[in-house]
Design an enzyme around this catalytic site. Structure first.
Site, PDB file in Angstrom:
ATOM      1  N   SER A   7      38.487  78.630  40.215  1.00 30.72           N
ATOM      2  CA  SER A   7      37.600  78.447  41.365  1.00 30.72           C
ATOM      3  C   SER A   7      36.304  79.264  41.181  1.00 30.72           C
ATOM      4  CB  SER A   7      38.338  78.895  42.630  1.00 30.72           C
ATOM      5  OG  SER A   7      37.523  78.778  43.757  1.00 30.72           O
TER       6      SER A   7
ATOM      7  N   HIS B  48      34.746  92.306  50.151  1.00 29.53           N
ATOM      8  CA  HIS B  48      35.324  92.079  48.819  1.00 29.53           C
ATOM      9  C   HIS B  48      35.503  93.408  48.080  1.00 29.53           C
ATOM     10  CE1 HIS B  48      35.283  87.799  48.953  1.00 29.53           C
ATOM     11  NE2 HIS B  48      33.997  87.619  48.805  1.00 29.53           N
TER      12      HIS B  48
ATOM     13  N   LYS C 174      37.126  84.036  46.002  1.00 28.39           N
ATOM     14  CA  LYS C 174      37.828  82.767  45.716  1.00 28.39           C
ATOM     15  C   LYS C 174      39.323  82.798  46.015  1.00 28.39           C
ATOM     16  CE  LYS C 174      35.108  80.460  45.050  1.00 28.39           C
ATOM     17  NZ  LYS C 174      34.070  80.208  46.111  1.00 28.39           N
TER      18      LYS C 174
ATOM     19  N   GLY D 152      40.494  82.671  49.210  1.00 28.25           N
ATOM     20  CA  GLY D 152      40.757  82.085  50.524  1.00 28.25           C
ATOM     21  C   GLY D 152      40.099  82.868  51.645  1.00 28.25           C
ATOM     22  N   THR D 153      39.033  83.600  51.305  1.00 34.65           N
ATOM     23  CA  THR D 153      38.305  84.428  52.275  1.00 34.65           C
ATOM     24  C   THR D 153      37.775  83.592  53.440  1.00 34.65           C
ATOM     25  OG1 THR D 153      37.398  85.371  50.223  1.00 34.65           O
ATOM     26  CG2 THR D 153      36.589  86.277  52.321  1.00 34.65           C
TER      27      THR D 153
ATOM     28  N   LYS E 176      38.337  71.935  45.906  1.00 34.99           N
ATOM     29  CA  LYS E 176      39.585  71.157  45.864  1.00 34.99           C
ATOM     30  C   LYS E 176      40.604  71.619  46.897  1.00 34.99           C
ATOM     31  CE  LYS E 176      39.768  69.383  41.162  1.00 34.99           C
ATOM     32  NZ  LYS E 176      40.567  69.322  39.933  1.00 34.99           N
TER      33      LYS E 176
ATOM     34  N   TYR F 157      47.071  82.839  49.809  1.00 34.49           N
ATOM     35  CA  TYR F 157      46.491  81.484  49.897  1.00 34.49           C
ATOM     36  C   TYR F 157      47.625  80.463  49.879  1.00 34.49           C
ATOM     37  CZ  TYR F 157      43.559  77.537  48.356  1.00 34.49           C
ATOM     38  OH  TYR F 157      42.912  76.327  48.242  1.00 34.49           O
TER      39      TYR F 157
ATOM     40  N   TRP G  40      30.134  90.085  55.848  1.00 28.69           N
ATOM     41  CA  TRP G  40      30.618  90.957  54.768  1.00 28.69           C
ATOM     42  C   TRP G  40      29.979  92.336  54.958  1.00 28.69           C
ATOM     43  CZ3 TRP G  40      30.966  85.793  54.055  1.00 28.69           C
ATOM     44  CH2 TRP G  40      32.022  85.310  53.263  1.00 28.69           C
TER      45      TRP G  40
HETATM   46  P1  A3P Z   1      38.798  75.913  45.215  1.00 29.48           P
HETATM   47  O1  A3P Z   1      37.528  76.231  44.498  1.00 29.48           O
HETATM   48  O2  A3P Z   1      40.011  76.074  44.348  1.00 29.48           O
HETATM   49  O3  A3P Z   1      38.780  74.588  45.906  1.00 29.48           O
HETATM   50  P2  A3P Z   1      36.695  82.018  49.048  1.00 29.48           P
HETATM   51  O4  A3P Z   1      36.409  81.621  50.450  1.00 29.48           O
HETATM   52  O5  A3P Z   1      37.496  83.266  48.925  1.00 29.48           O
HETATM   53  O6  A3P Z   1      35.441  82.041  48.229  1.00 29.48           O
HETATM   54  O7  A3P Z   1      37.656  80.906  48.416  1.00 29.48           O
HETATM   55  C1  A3P Z   1      37.188  79.593  48.195  1.00 29.48           C
HETATM   56  C2  A3P Z   1      38.379  78.750  47.827  1.00 29.48           C
HETATM   57  O8  A3P Z   1      39.168  78.502  49.016  1.00 29.48           O
HETATM   58  C3  A3P Z   1      37.963  77.359  47.307  1.00 29.48           C
HETATM   59  O9  A3P Z   1      38.977  76.991  46.378  1.00 29.48           O
HETATM   60  C4  A3P Z   1      38.039  76.538  48.595  1.00 29.48           C
HETATM   61  O10 A3P Z   1      38.120  75.146  48.379  1.00 29.48           O
HETATM   62  C5  A3P Z   1      39.318  77.112  49.193  1.00 29.48           C
HETATM   63  N1  A3P Z   1      39.477  76.797  50.621  1.00 29.48           N
HETATM   64  C6  A3P Z   1      38.617  77.059  51.633  1.00 29.48           C
HETATM   65  N2  A3P Z   1      39.077  76.559  52.787  1.00 29.48           N
HETATM   66  C7  A3P Z   1      40.270  75.969  52.506  1.00 29.48           C
HETATM   67  C8  A3P Z   1      41.239  75.242  53.284  1.00 29.48           C
HETATM   68  N3  A3P Z   1      41.065  75.010  54.583  1.00 29.48           N
HETATM   69  N4  A3P Z   1      42.327  74.771  52.651  1.00 29.48           N
HETATM   70  C9  A3P Z   1      42.527  74.988  51.328  1.00 29.48           C
HETATM   71  N5  A3P Z   1      41.640  75.653  50.537  1.00 29.48           N
HETATM   72  C10 A3P Z   1      40.523  76.135  51.121  1.00 29.48           C
END
Ligand code: A3P
Length: 308
Positions: free
Chosen positions: A131, A101, A45, A47-48, A252, A187, A78
């Site tokens: 998140s 991760h 969560k 920004g992966t 979001k 992020y 992964w």
């Molecule tokens: P939220 O749940 O706060 O919206 P990961 O990929 O590490 O699992 O992280 C997921 C988080 O990254 C989610 O956050 C997702 O909405 C956000 N995310 C993915 N792509 C994004 C983008 N282009 N801009 C902003 N946030 C992004």
């Protein structure tokens, strides 16, 4: 391979058995990295998926074809997940883009001596926990989320799947001096200045882009474009695995959403645990970005905190 209720344990860290096996974990720990590999590292969560999208776009010089035709878990698998080994065996792509991760104390030995390029993505932990909480509600391969106060306790107590956020960030970022091939990007960096972040990443990857190509990367990695791209928004995953009626993976995409969830007491508690666990760490975090949204009503926070 369903195994939705199974957890695999490695060195005290629980991982979802739906996508991990003991064999796949051993594969990761002994992985022979190539100097040409690009490794994206993050705690969940943080920004992966966003970084996977950006790196794919950079290597495609802004052309979104791959991003729109190949799922993110195929183009940047992964390392520790069970399907990675056969995927990499069949792949002749260079550079390989791999994601993980795993914490540094587990993967560091395999990386030792390698010139693989490592991009560590972090996010402020208050937004990470919010998140992750919402993700637990939709991801049937993770344990029940419980209430938010319970979840927050598990996060601060390092007992969630994927282990301790604190150990993860400290382990990887303490390597920035020792590993010259490591780029730490947040992020919040990407949210505040995606154009600048993409230029930094492309320069780190030694893949310089023309201005027009950077602009194309910026456009195709926007939240709205990714939310509508089924190769990255996880709608290809069945409801049995991720219940899309309970939430959206691309939820979001903001900084500061924790303010909609944390009570004042939870914030104070968080701050005290954070201070104690991060006392040996000098990283600074962006906790929120001012936008035009109004502060949420107190009743809303109250309701989320009692919602089971
Ligand atoms: P939220 O749940 O706060 O919206 P990961 O990929 O590490 O699992 O992280 C997921 C988080 O990254 C989610 O956050 C997702 O909405 C956000 N995310 C993915 N792509 C994004 C983008 N282009 N801009 C902003 N946030 C992004």
């Amino acid at each position: 391979m369903a195994r939705l209720d199974v957890a695999e344990m490695i060195c005290g860290i629980m991982l979802p058995g739906h996508i991990h096996t003991q064999e796949s974990l051993q594969f990761a720990l002994k992985f022979p990295f190539q100097d040409t590999d690009t490794l994206i590292v993050s705690y969940p969560k943080s920004g992966t998926t966003w970084m996977q999208e950006i790196v794919t776009l950079i290597y495609s010089r802004g052309d979104p074809h791959l991003n729109k035709t190949v799922p993110n878990w195929v183009r940047a698998p992964w390392l520790e997940q069970y399907y990675c080994a056969p995927l990499l065996e069949d792949s002749s792509t260079t550079p390989r883009v791999i994601t993980t991760h795993l914490p540094h104390h587990l993967l560091g030995p395999a990386l030792q001596g390698s010139k693989a390029k490592v991009i560590y993505v972090s996010r402020n932990p208050k937004d990470v926990v919010v998140s992750f909480y919402h993700f637990h509600k939709m991801a049937n391969f993770l344990p029940e989320a419980g209430t938010f106060p319970e979840f927050l306790n598990r996060f601060l107590g390092d007992t969630l799947h994927y282990g301790s956020w604190f150990d993860h960030i400290k382990g990887w970022t303490s390597q920035t001096a020792a590993m010259e091939n490591l780029l730490h990007i947040t992020y919040e960096d990407m949210l505040l200045d995606r154009h600048g972040a993409i230029k930094r990443i492309s320069s780190f990857l030694q893949c310089p882009l023309l201005e027009e190509e950077v602009n194309n990367c910026v456009q195709h990695s926007s939240f709205s474009n990714m939310k509508n791209n089924k190769m990255v928004n996880y709608t290809l995953v069945t409801d049995e695995i991720m219940d899309h009626s309970k939430g959206s993976f691309m939820r979001k995409g903001k900084t500061g959403d924790w303010k909609n969830m944390f009570t004042e007491e939870q914030n104070q508690y968080f701050e005290s645990v954070f201070k104690s666990k991060m006392q040996d760490c000098t990283l600074e975090f962006v906790w929120e970005v001012q936008d035009k949204e109004e502060t949420p009503a107190k009743e809303h926070i109250q309701q989320e905190n009692t919602d089971v």
